[in-house]
Design a protein around this motif. Structure first.
Motif, PDB file in Angstrom:
ATOM      1  N   SER A  51       0.830  -1.205   0.000  1.00  0.00           N
ATOM      2  CA  SER A  51       0.000   0.000   0.000  1.00  0.00           C
ATOM      3  C   SER A  51       0.862   1.251   0.000  1.00  0.00           C
ATOM      4  O   SER A  51       0.554   2.232  -0.696  1.00  0.00           O
ATOM      5  CB  SER A  51      -0.929  -0.014   1.214  1.00  0.00           C
ATOM      6  OG  SER A  51      -1.690   1.174   1.289  1.00  0.00           O
ATOM      7  N   ALA A  52       1.945   1.230   0.769  1.00  0.00           N
ATOM      8  CA  ALA A  52       2.849   2.385   0.808  1.00  0.00           C
ATOM      9  C   ALA A  52       3.572   2.556  -0.525  1.00  0.00           C
ATOM     10  O   ALA A  52       3.765   3.684  -0.996  1.00  0.00           O
ATOM     11  CB  ALA A  52       3.852   2.219   1.946  1.00  0.00           C
ATOM     12  N   GLN A  53       3.971   1.460  -1.140  1.00  0.00           N
ATOM     13  CA  GLN A  53       4.685   1.536  -2.422  1.00  0.00           C
ATOM     14  C   GLN A  53       3.801   2.100  -3.527  1.00  0.00           C
ATOM     15  O   GLN A  53       4.266   2.861  -4.373  1.00  0.00           O
ATOM     16  CB  GLN A  53       5.196   0.149  -2.817  1.00  0.00           C
ATOM     17  CG  GLN A  53       6.344  -0.357  -1.959  1.00  0.00           C
ATOM     18  CD  GLN A  53       6.757  -1.773  -2.314  1.00  0.00           C
ATOM     19  OE1 GLN A  53       6.075  -2.476  -3.067  1.00  0.00           O
ATOM     20  NE2 GLN A  53       7.891  -2.214  -1.764  1.00  0.00           N
ATOM     21  N   SER A  54       2.533   1.728  -3.524  1.00  0.00           N
ATOM     22  CA  SER A  54       1.611   2.220  -4.539  1.00  0.00           C
ATOM     23  C   SER A  54       0.968   3.547  -4.164  1.00  0.00           C
ATOM     24  O   SER A  54       0.189   4.103  -4.942  1.00  0.00           O
ATOM     25  CB  SER A  54       0.508   1.179  -4.790  1.00  0.00           C
ATOM     26  OG  SER A  54      -0.232   0.934  -3.602  1.00  0.00           O
ATOM     27  N   ASN A  55       1.293   4.038  -2.933  1.00  0.00           N
ATOM     28  CA  ASN A  55       0.738   5.307  -2.444  1.00  0.00           C
ATOM     29  C   ASN A  55      -0.793   5.302  -2.510  1.00  0.00           C
ATOM     30  O   ASN A  55      -1.424   6.269  -2.945  1.00  0.00           O
ATOM     31  CB  ASN A  55       1.297   6.484  -3.248  1.00  0.00           C
ATOM     32  CG  ASN A  55       1.120   7.811  -2.520  1.00  0.00           C
ATOM     33  OD1 ASN A  55       1.048   7.855  -1.290  1.00  0.00           O
ATOM     34  ND2 ASN A  55       1.027   8.891  -3.278  1.00  0.00           N
ATOM     35  N   SER A  56      -1.374   4.198  -2.073  1.00  0.00           N
ATOM     36  CA  SER A  56      -2.832   4.029  -2.144  1.00  0.00           C
ATOM     37  C   SER A  56      -3.528   4.952  -1.155  1.00  0.00           C
ATOM     38  O   SER A  56      -3.123   5.063   0.003  1.00  0.00           O
ATOM     39  CB  SER A  56      -3.211   2.579  -1.848  1.00  0.00           C
ATOM     40  OG  SER A  56      -2.627   1.701  -2.780  1.00  0.00           O
ATOM     41  N   ASP A 107      -8.080   2.176  -4.564  1.00  0.00           N
ATOM     42  CA  ASP A 107      -6.767   2.493  -5.145  1.00  0.00           C
ATOM     43  C   ASP A 107      -5.822   1.296  -5.050  1.00  0.00           C
ATOM     44  O   ASP A 107      -5.103   0.971  -6.000  1.00  0.00           O
ATOM     45  CB  ASP A 107      -6.133   3.678  -4.407  1.00  0.00           C
ATOM     46  CG  ASP A 107      -6.646   5.007  -4.936  1.00  0.00           C
ATOM     47  OD1 ASP A 107      -7.361   5.004  -5.949  1.00  0.00           O
ATOM     48  OD2 ASP A 107      -6.333   6.031  -4.320  1.00  0.00           O
ATOM     49  N   PHE A 108      -5.821   0.666  -3.890  1.00  0.00           N
ATOM     50  CA  PHE A 108      -4.921  -0.468  -3.690  1.00  0.00           C
ATOM     51  C   PHE A 108      -5.270  -1.618  -4.626  1.00  0.00           C
ATOM     52  O   PHE A 108      -4.376  -2.215  -5.246  1.00  0.00           O
ATOM     53  CB  PHE A 108      -4.995  -0.928  -2.233  1.00  0.00           C
ATOM     54  CG  PHE A 108      -4.167  -2.146  -1.941  1.00  0.00           C
ATOM     55  CD1 PHE A 108      -2.791  -2.038  -1.820  1.00  0.00           C
ATOM     56  CD2 PHE A 108      -4.764  -3.385  -1.786  1.00  0.00           C
ATOM     57  CE1 PHE A 108      -2.018  -3.164  -1.560  1.00  0.00           C
ATOM     58  CE2 PHE A 108      -3.998  -4.507  -1.522  1.00  0.00           C
ATOM     59  CZ  PHE A 108      -2.622  -4.399  -1.400  1.00  0.00           C
ATOM     60  N   MET A 109      -6.552  -1.939  -4.734  1.00  0.00           N
ATOM     61  CA  MET A 109      -6.968  -3.043  -5.598  1.00  0.00           C
ATOM     62  C   MET A 109      -6.662  -2.731  -7.057  1.00  0.00           C
ATOM     63  O   MET A 109      -6.228  -3.604  -7.817  1.00  0.00           O
ATOM     64  CB  MET A 109      -8.457  -3.307  -5.405  1.00  0.00           C
ATOM     65  CG  MET A 109      -8.842  -3.727  -3.993  1.00  0.00           C
ATOM     66  SD  MET A 109      -8.026  -5.248  -3.439  1.00  0.00           S
ATOM     67  CE  MET A 109      -8.898  -6.454  -4.430  1.00  0.00           C
ATOM     68  N   ALA A 110      -6.861  -1.475  -7.458  1.00  0.00           N
ATOM     69  CA  ALA A 110      -6.567  -1.091  -8.841  1.00  0.00           C
ATOM     70  C   ALA A 110      -5.069  -1.161  -9.124  1.00  0.00           C
ATOM     71  O   ALA A 110      -4.656  -1.521 -10.235  1.00  0.00           O
ATOM     72  CB  ALA A 110      -7.085   0.317  -9.106  1.00  0.00           C
ATOM     73  N   SER A 111      -4.240  -0.854  -8.124  1.00  0.00           N
ATOM     74  CA  SER A 111      -2.788  -0.906  -8.327  1.00  0.00           C
ATOM     75  C   SER A 111      -2.286  -2.338  -8.439  1.00  0.00           C
ATOM     76  O   SER A 111      -1.257  -2.594  -9.073  1.00  0.00           O
ATOM     77  CB  SER A 111      -2.073  -0.200  -7.166  1.00  0.00           C
ATOM     78  OG  SER A 111      -2.218  -0.928  -5.953  1.00  0.00           O
ATOM     79  N   ARG A 112      -3.007  -3.293  -7.849  1.00  0.00           N
ATOM     80  CA  ARG A 112      -2.582  -4.678  -7.927  1.00  0.00           C
ATOM     81  C   ARG A 112      -2.958  -5.314  -9.269  1.00  0.00           C
ATOM     82  O   ARG A 112      -2.332  -6.277  -9.700  1.00  0.00           O
ATOM     83  CB  ARG A 112      -3.207  -5.510  -6.780  1.00  0.00           C
ATOM     84  CG  ARG A 112      -2.890  -5.013  -5.385  1.00  0.00           C
ATOM     85  CD  ARG A 112      -1.417  -4.766  -5.182  1.00  0.00           C
ATOM     86  NE  ARG A 112      -0.623  -5.961  -5.425  1.00  0.00           N
ATOM     87  CZ  ARG A 112       0.677  -5.972  -5.676  1.00  0.00           C
ATOM     88  NH1 ARG A 112       1.338  -4.821  -5.745  1.00  0.00           N
ATOM     89  NH2 ARG A 112       1.309  -7.095  -5.862  1.00  0.00           N
ATOM     90  N   TRP A 113      -4.000  -4.795  -9.908  1.00  0.00           N
ATOM     91  CA  TRP A 113      -4.433  -5.303 -11.217  1.00  0.00           C
ATOM     92  C   TRP A 113      -4.567  -4.127 -12.184  1.00  0.00           C
ATOM     93  O   TRP A 113      -5.672  -3.773 -12.597  1.00  0.00           O
ATOM     94  CB  TRP A 113      -5.759  -6.048 -11.089  1.00  0.00           C
ATOM     95  CG  TRP A 113      -5.615  -7.366 -10.398  1.00  0.00           C
ATOM     96  CD1 TRP A 113      -5.284  -8.560 -10.949  1.00  0.00           C
ATOM     97  CD2 TRP A 113      -5.821  -7.617  -8.993  1.00  0.00           C
ATOM     98  NE1 TRP A 113      -5.254  -9.550 -10.000  1.00  0.00           N
ATOM     99  CE2 TRP A 113      -5.578  -9.003  -8.781  1.00  0.00           C
ATOM    100  CE3 TRP A 113      -6.160  -6.820  -7.893  1.00  0.00           C
ATOM    101  CZ2 TRP A 113      -5.671  -9.585  -7.522  1.00  0.00           C
ATOM    102  CZ3 TRP A 113      -6.248  -7.410  -6.645  1.00  0.00           C
ATOM    103  CH2 TRP A 113      -6.010  -8.772  -6.474  1.00  0.00           C
TER     104      TRP A 113
END
Length: 286
Positions: free
Chosen positions: A91-96, A101-107
């Motif tokens: 979460s910190a790496q993707s700045n969610s 936001d977090f789910m979108a950054s994973r996919w």
């Protein structure tokens, strides 16, 4: 019972105190030794107004049905510690800034995934918010010993104004997050103190001594049926997923906090808080 003017003054004073703390927190230097307890208590946002009213009513009818939910969260925090830390790092790496936001950054190759998560969160949270508002309204009616007209409406308006004022506050997401963590921690202390105070009142006002109180609880509790264990298991699974799937819990654990090392101590402190909130429910209900 309380008078309406007195209750209004108490509620407004509480919101004013919270607003002042929200404004002062970014300007204060919080000692490092207090950061972990504050974070642990802020996770107590899981115990909403329903935890103060609805869970006792549920326990009166179904006894231990609500406690497996707390156990599920405790299992996630203690036994799933490494998974929680990994989600915190990602979460910190993707700045969610949210669960979506977090789910979108994973996919990232699925463009509509974040939108779907947002829509699902909005649809599912509406009845949950209604449940919380009903609990707050019922608490107000109990304190006033009557049902004022449009009490639920005024509670809703007050909450909307408070959320609106917080939304227009200046500062970065992490600065606002530190303020919200502190306010949530204070709220958790108030909730735990209130619940334990009720427990102590019942112990000393209705029973001759503590042993009689404990004996009454043990003799009143009925053994769970075979079908009840299925329900308990489903509640426990629900609690296991709360840390990752509940938007408010995700915000507290992963958005407003960027230090994954804090989970090492926080998991035990948060579990102790959940025990404090969960164990008094059944004795109070019975």
């Amino acid at each position: 019972m309380l008078s309406t003017p007195f209750l209004v003054v108490v509620v407004l004073s509480f919101f004013a105190m919270m607003a002042v703390l929200f404004w002062l927190t970014p300007r204060l230097s919080i000692p490092n030794r207090l950061k972990t307890p504050i974070f642990s208590l802020s996770l107590g946002v899981h115990c909403t107004s329903w935890a103060m009213l609805g869970t006792v009513a549920q326990a009166a009818q179904h006894q231990w049905a609500i406690f497996p939910t707390y156990l599920g969260i405790m299992f996630t925090m203690i036994l799933g510690h490494s998974m929680v830390q990994k989600v915190s790092v990602l979460s910190a790496q993707s700045n969610s800034a949210s669960l979506a936001d977090f789910m979108a950054s994973r996919w990232p190759h699925v463009g509509w995934y974040g939108t779907l998560v947002t829509l699902l969160a909005c649809v599912t949270v509406i009845p949950y918010i209604a449940l919380q508002l009903m609990a707050l309204t019922n608490i107000g009616e109990l304190l006033l010993n009557r049902s004022p007209q449009n009490l639920g409406l005024w509670v809703t308006v007050l909450l909307i104004i408070s959320i609106g004022l917080l939304s227009f506050s200046r500062g970065s997401l992490l600065q606002q997050g530190q303020s919200i963590l502190l306010l949530s921690a204070i709220s958790s202390i108030i909730k735990l103190t209130a619940l334990l105070s009720v427990l102590m009142f019942i112990n000393y006002a209705l029973f001759d001594n503590t042993s009689d109180f404990v004996l009454n609880t043990l003799t009143t509790v009925k053994p769970a049926s075979n079908t009840a264990w299925i329900s308990y298991a489903s509640y426990c699974l629900l609690g296991l997923s709360v840390v990752f799937c509940s938007p408010r819990q995700f915000h507290m654990a992963f958005v407003f906090n960027r230090d994954n090392r804090i989970f090492g101590e926080a998991r035990w402190q948060f579990s102790a808080f959940l025990l404090g909130m969960g164990l008094p429910i059944l004795p109070i209900a019975l």
